[in-house]
Scaffold this motif. Sequence first.
Motif, PDB file in Angstrom:
ATOM      1  N   ARG A   1       7.336  -3.222  -6.761  1.00  0.00           N
ATOM      2  CA  ARG A   1       7.488  -4.255  -7.796  1.00  0.00           C
ATOM      3  C   ARG A   1       7.382  -5.647  -7.183  1.00  0.00           C
ATOM      4  N   GLU A   2       7.950  -5.813  -5.993  1.00  0.00           N
ATOM      5  CA  GLU A   2       7.847  -7.101  -5.303  1.00  0.00           C
ATOM      6  C   GLU A   2       6.386  -7.438  -4.988  1.00  0.00           C
ATOM      7  N   VAL A   3       5.651  -6.451  -4.509  1.00  0.00           N
ATOM      8  CA  VAL A   3       4.236  -6.659  -4.191  1.00  0.00           C
ATOM      9  C   VAL A   3       3.472  -7.084  -5.435  1.00  0.00           C
ATOM     10  N   ASP A   4       3.731  -6.406  -6.550  1.00  0.00           N
ATOM     11  CA  ASP A   4       3.035  -6.746  -7.795  1.00  0.00           C
ATOM     12  C   ASP A   4       3.308  -8.186  -8.192  1.00  0.00           C
ATOM     13  N   ALA A   5       4.557  -8.616  -8.051  1.00  0.00           N
ATOM     14  CA  ALA A   5       4.917  -9.986  -8.424  1.00  0.00           C
ATOM     15  C   ALA A   5       4.299 -11.014  -7.485  1.00  0.00           C
ATOM     16  N   ARG A   6       4.181 -10.682  -6.212  1.00  0.00           N
ATOM     17  CA  ARG A   6       3.721 -11.652  -5.222  1.00  0.00           C
ATOM     18  C   ARG A   6       2.203 -11.716  -5.075  1.00  0.00           C
ATOM     19  N   PHE A   7       1.514 -10.587  -5.283  1.00  0.00           N
ATOM     20  CA  PHE A   7       0.099 -10.529  -4.923  1.00  0.00           C
ATOM     21  C   PHE A   7      -0.859 -10.347  -6.099  1.00  0.00           C
TER      22      PHE A   7
ATOM     23  N   LEU B   1       0.846 -12.065   3.170  1.00  0.00           N
ATOM     24  CA  LEU B   1      -0.451 -12.408   2.582  1.00  0.00           C
ATOM     25  C   LEU B   1      -1.446 -12.791   3.665  1.00  0.00           C
ATOM     26  N   ALA B   2      -0.991 -13.486   4.689  1.00  0.00           N
ATOM     27  CA  ALA B   2      -1.889 -13.830   5.795  1.00  0.00           C
ATOM     28  C   ALA B   2      -2.465 -12.559   6.423  1.00  0.00           C
ATOM     29  N   HIS B   3      -1.625 -11.542   6.586  1.00  0.00           N
ATOM     30  CA  HIS B   3      -2.088 -10.266   7.148  1.00  0.00           C
ATOM     31  C   HIS B   3      -3.104  -9.607   6.224  1.00  0.00           C
ATOM     32  N   VAL B   4      -2.827  -9.607   4.930  1.00  0.00           N
ATOM     33  CA  VAL B   4      -3.759  -9.017   3.965  1.00  0.00           C
ATOM     34  C   VAL B   4      -5.111  -9.732   4.007  1.00  0.00           C
ATOM     35  N   LEU B   5      -5.089 -11.051   4.102  1.00  0.00           N
ATOM     36  CA  LEU B   5      -6.343 -11.811   4.133  1.00  0.00           C
ATOM     37  C   LEU B   5      -7.148 -11.502   5.398  1.00  0.00           C
TER      38      LEU B   5
ATOM     39  N   ALA C   1      -7.878  -4.728  -3.879  1.00  0.00           N
ATOM     40  CA  ALA C   1      -8.505  -3.571  -3.242  1.00  0.00           C
ATOM     41  C   ALA C   1      -7.912  -3.267  -1.880  1.00  0.00           C
ATOM     42  N   VAL C   2      -7.336  -4.265  -1.238  1.00  0.00           N
ATOM     43  CA  VAL C   2      -6.660  -4.062   0.048  1.00  0.00           C
ATOM     44  C   VAL C   2      -5.154  -3.963  -0.147  1.00  0.00           C
ATOM     45  N   VAL C   3      -4.616  -4.761  -1.067  1.00  0.00           N
ATOM     46  CA  VAL C   3      -3.167  -4.792  -1.269  1.00  0.00           C
ATOM     47  C   VAL C   3      -2.622  -3.428  -1.665  1.00  0.00           C
ATOM     48  N   LYS C   4      -3.337  -2.692  -2.518  1.00  0.00           N
ATOM     49  CA  LYS C   4      -2.794  -1.421  -2.994  1.00  0.00           C
ATOM     50  C   LYS C   4      -2.532  -0.469  -1.827  1.00  0.00           C
ATOM     51  N   GLY C   5      -3.545  -0.193  -1.041  1.00  0.00           N
ATOM     52  CA  GLY C   5      -3.373   0.735   0.069  1.00  0.00           C
ATOM     53  C   GLY C   5      -2.371   0.241   1.089  1.00  0.00           C
ATOM     54  N   TRP C   6      -2.445  -1.045   1.402  1.00  0.00           N
ATOM     55  CA  TRP C   6      -1.519  -1.631   2.384  1.00  0.00           C
ATOM     56  C   TRP C   6      -0.071  -1.535   1.913  1.00  0.00           C
ATOM     57  N   SER C   7       0.181  -1.851   0.651  1.00  0.00           N
ATOM     58  CA  SER C   7       1.552  -1.869   0.152  1.00  0.00           C
ATOM     59  C   SER C   7       2.123  -0.464   0.011  1.00  0.00           C
ATOM     60  N   VAL C   8       1.305   0.496  -0.404  1.00  0.00           N
ATOM     61  CA  VAL C   8       1.792   1.867  -0.537  1.00  0.00           C
ATOM     62  C   VAL C   8       2.029   2.474   0.841  1.00  0.00           C
ATOM     63  N   GLN C   9       1.192   2.113   1.808  1.00  0.00           N
ATOM     64  CA  GLN C   9       1.446   2.556   3.181  1.00  0.00           C
ATOM     65  C   GLN C   9       2.762   1.978   3.697  1.00  0.00           C
ATOM     66  N   ARG C  10       3.019   0.721   3.391  1.00  0.00           N
ATOM     67  CA  ARG C  10       4.298   0.113   3.790  1.00  0.00           C
ATOM     68  C   ARG C  10       5.467   0.833   3.122  1.00  0.00           C
TER      69      ARG C  10
END
Length: 240
Positions: free
Chosen positions: A27-33, A59-63, A90-99
Amino acid sequence: MGLPVSLRIDDAYVPEGAADAVFAWLREVDARFSPFKPRSEVSRLNRGELGTADVSPDLAHVLVLCEQYRRASGGAFDVRLPGRGLDPCAVVKGWSVQRAAELLRAAGVRRFCLNAGGDVVVAGGPWRVGIRHPEDAGRICAVLELTDAAVATSGHYERGAHILDARSGLPATGLLSLTVVAPTLTEADATATAAFALGAEGVAWAAGRPHCEVFAVDAARKVLRTAGLPTARTPMGDAA
């Protein structure tokens, strides 16, 4: 993230709060990204309220990841399209679920399956994960047998022609679906999306990525798979 997310834990003992922490993080990821939420960090960056030097470390890491896949795909994958602003989903989903999976492991959970809209991280195992048939939602075209791995599929069947080849700005063509198995969902999801954007050439490109195995169905309905794909069975049969 506009996705159904489910978590199955098969341990005899589940640490208190472990599952809650996963969903709180997502939920935090959805709100932030999310680029669709006006007060998100991504939206503020798009409006110029933040500079690239002012963004959070996450976000810097995602970019950085987005730029790595843009370069690796020769520009077919790009989270910055003309007239559309930054959309790193397209990157946030996989990255956030892996986290989220790493939060579970850190809490001591040993055997689980975390599924975010069909992209899956499993721990322990073996787990059997089906790949949806690209033209018939009621069928599967392969079953993977996975232990401590991640799998992601890209295609047009769920959300229409939403994956663009950034080199042309047009919907990607040449593939009906492409699935990647990798050690992490960060790798699997971004690789699957970038490979689908590349079109038919994306199968070989994804197969050449470190530690990635591929199952794809091209526009001619030919099945393409790498030799190391951990397949339990393949109902469609292999054409190559």
